[in-house]
Design a protein around this motif. Structure first.
Motif, PDB file in Angstrom:
ATOM      1  N   ASN A 175      -7.706  13.469  -7.151  1.00 34.73           N
ATOM      2  CA  ASN A 175      -7.725  12.291  -8.023  1.00 34.73           C
ATOM      3  C   ASN A 175      -8.274  11.102  -7.243  1.00 34.73           C
ATOM      4  OD1 ASN A 175      -6.256   9.667  -9.000  1.00 34.73           O
ATOM      5  ND2 ASN A 175      -6.240  11.052 -10.748  1.00 34.73           N
ATOM      6  N   VAL A 208      -8.058   6.871  -2.881  1.00 33.86           N
ATOM      7  CA  VAL A 208      -8.242   5.483  -2.437  1.00 33.86           C
ATOM      8  C   VAL A 208      -6.951   4.907  -1.880  1.00 33.86           C
ATOM      9  CG1 VAL A 208      -8.685   3.130  -3.242  1.00 33.86           C
ATOM     10  CG2 VAL A 208     -10.212   4.978  -3.932  1.00 33.86           C
ATOM     11  N   THR A 209      -5.833   5.132  -2.566  1.00 33.97           N
ATOM     12  CA  THR A 209      -4.568   4.546  -2.101  1.00 33.97           C
ATOM     13  C   THR A 209      -4.124   5.164  -0.780  1.00 33.97           C
ATOM     14  OG1 THR A 209      -3.268   6.106  -3.437  1.00 33.97           O
ATOM     15  CG2 THR A 209      -3.790   3.974  -4.431  1.00 33.97           C
ATOM     16  N   SER A 256       0.833  -1.202   0.000  1.00 31.42           N
ATOM     17  CA  SER A 256       0.000   0.000   0.000  1.00 31.42           C
ATOM     18  C   SER A 256       0.868   1.252   0.000  1.00 31.42           C
ATOM     19  CB  SER A 256      -0.915   0.005   1.224  1.00 31.42           C
ATOM     20  OG  SER A 256      -1.828  -1.076   1.176  1.00 31.42           O
ATOM     21  N   ARG A 274       2.541   1.647  -3.558  1.00 32.02           N
ATOM     22  CA  ARG A 274       1.646   2.202  -4.581  1.00 32.02           C
ATOM     23  C   ARG A 274       1.456   3.701  -4.377  1.00 32.02           C
ATOM     24  NH1 ARG A 274      -0.876  -2.945  -3.919  1.00 32.02           N
ATOM     25  NH2 ARG A 274      -2.163  -2.168  -2.205  1.00 32.02           N
ATOM     26  N   ASN A 275       1.310   4.099  -3.125  1.00 36.55           N
ATOM     27  CA  ASN A 275       1.136   5.509  -2.838  1.00 36.55           C
ATOM     28  C   ASN A 275       2.384   6.310  -3.214  1.00 36.55           C
ATOM     29  OD1 ASN A 275      -0.220   7.745  -1.932  1.00 36.55           O
ATOM     30  ND2 ASN A 275      -0.283   7.140   0.209  1.00 36.55           N
ATOM     31  N   LEU A 319       2.361   6.802  -6.987  1.00 34.41           N
ATOM     32  CA  LEU A 319       1.349   7.772  -7.398  1.00 34.41           C
ATOM     33  C   LEU A 319       1.746   9.190  -7.025  1.00 34.41           C
ATOM     34  CD1 LEU A 319      -1.925   5.839  -6.547  1.00 34.41           C
ATOM     35  CD2 LEU A 319      -1.050   6.399  -8.823  1.00 34.41           C
ATOM     36  N   ILE A 348      -8.071   7.842  -7.579  1.00 30.46           N
ATOM     37  CA  ILE A 348      -7.142   6.742  -7.316  1.00 30.46           C
ATOM     38  C   ILE A 348      -6.203   7.113  -6.176  1.00 30.46           C
ATOM     39  CG2 ILE A 348      -5.279   5.335  -8.274  1.00 30.46           C
ATOM     40  CD1 ILE A 348      -6.609   5.581 -10.997  1.00 30.46           C
TER      41      ILE A 348
END
Length: 213
Positions: free
Chosen positions: A124, A129-130, A108, A111-112, A115, A126
């Motif tokens: 945004n 959510v992340t 997690s 991914r953050n 991004l 996405i």
């Protein structure tokens, strides 16, 4: 001879820490990240086909992946210490938190981190959510540490070693304010006072500020 190939500011700090906690004989080889890319140097990538940290060698064996390396060292060199057996009352909790580190928390965060580098608008969906997933993961750790001294329960185990990296050094790559997680902060204070942790960090990343707050 067991050799830990340690890439600076990486998951391989777990393996140095494990060896220090177990007080076993090992050789430490340190590798610096490329100054321009901050990635592993070519000689580290050449150690194993996956090209990432951690990597150990033990005789003719070359082994990667944090969980696999920790399980191997505990079984082959550690006499089973720092892992709970199936008949232990905290066995299920041990399994969950041992795998939570690389199964949920660190992915997690990763991914953050990616991004964030894309410089997406703050609204945004996405990104929203992340970030929420990272918060939920930290909240879950914080809730666990409100009721237990260590992640598995009463005993310090390899689950704590697995989780230490995303709670600390990983925040060099994804800054995260722990003020919202008071139980994690108290836990990291306890971790930071462990002699084996201090030895491991001084050997593996001398001079690096430890993100324990």
């Amino acid at each position: 001879m067991l050799t830990v190939h340690h890439l600076g500011k990486s998951q391989s700090e777990r393996i140095v820490w494990l060896c220090e906690e177990l007080e076993i004989r090992y050789e430490l080889k340190r590798y610096a990240r490329d100054a321009a890319t901050m990635l592993a140097p070519s000689d580290y990538k050449a150690l194993h086909g996956i090209g990432t940290a951690p990597v150990i060698t033990d005789g003719d064996l070359v082994l990667a992946e944090s969980g696999a390396v920790i399980d191997y060292i505990i079984a082959r060199h550690g006499g089973g210490r720092l892992a709970l057996k199936p008949d232990h009352p905290d066995f299920a909790q041990f399994l969950f938190w041992y795998h939570f580190a690389n199964g949920t928390l660190q992915p997690s965060m990763g991914r953050n981190m990616i991004l964030n580098r894309l410089r997406l608008p703050e609204d945004n969906p996405i990104l929203t959510v992340t970030r929420a997933r990272v918060d939920r993961a930290f909240d879950l750790v914080d809730a666990r540490l409100r009721e237990a001294e260590h992640l598995a329960g009463r005993e310090f185990t390899s689950a704590d070693i697995m989780t230490g990296f995303p709670l600390t050094t990983m925040r060099y790559f994804l800054p995260y304010d722990l003020k919202r997680c008071p139980n994690i902060l108290r836990y990291l204070d306890r971790i930071g006072r462990r002699p084996a942790y201090r030895r491991a960090m001084e050997k593996g990343d001398p001079g690096m500020a430890l993100l324990l707050t």
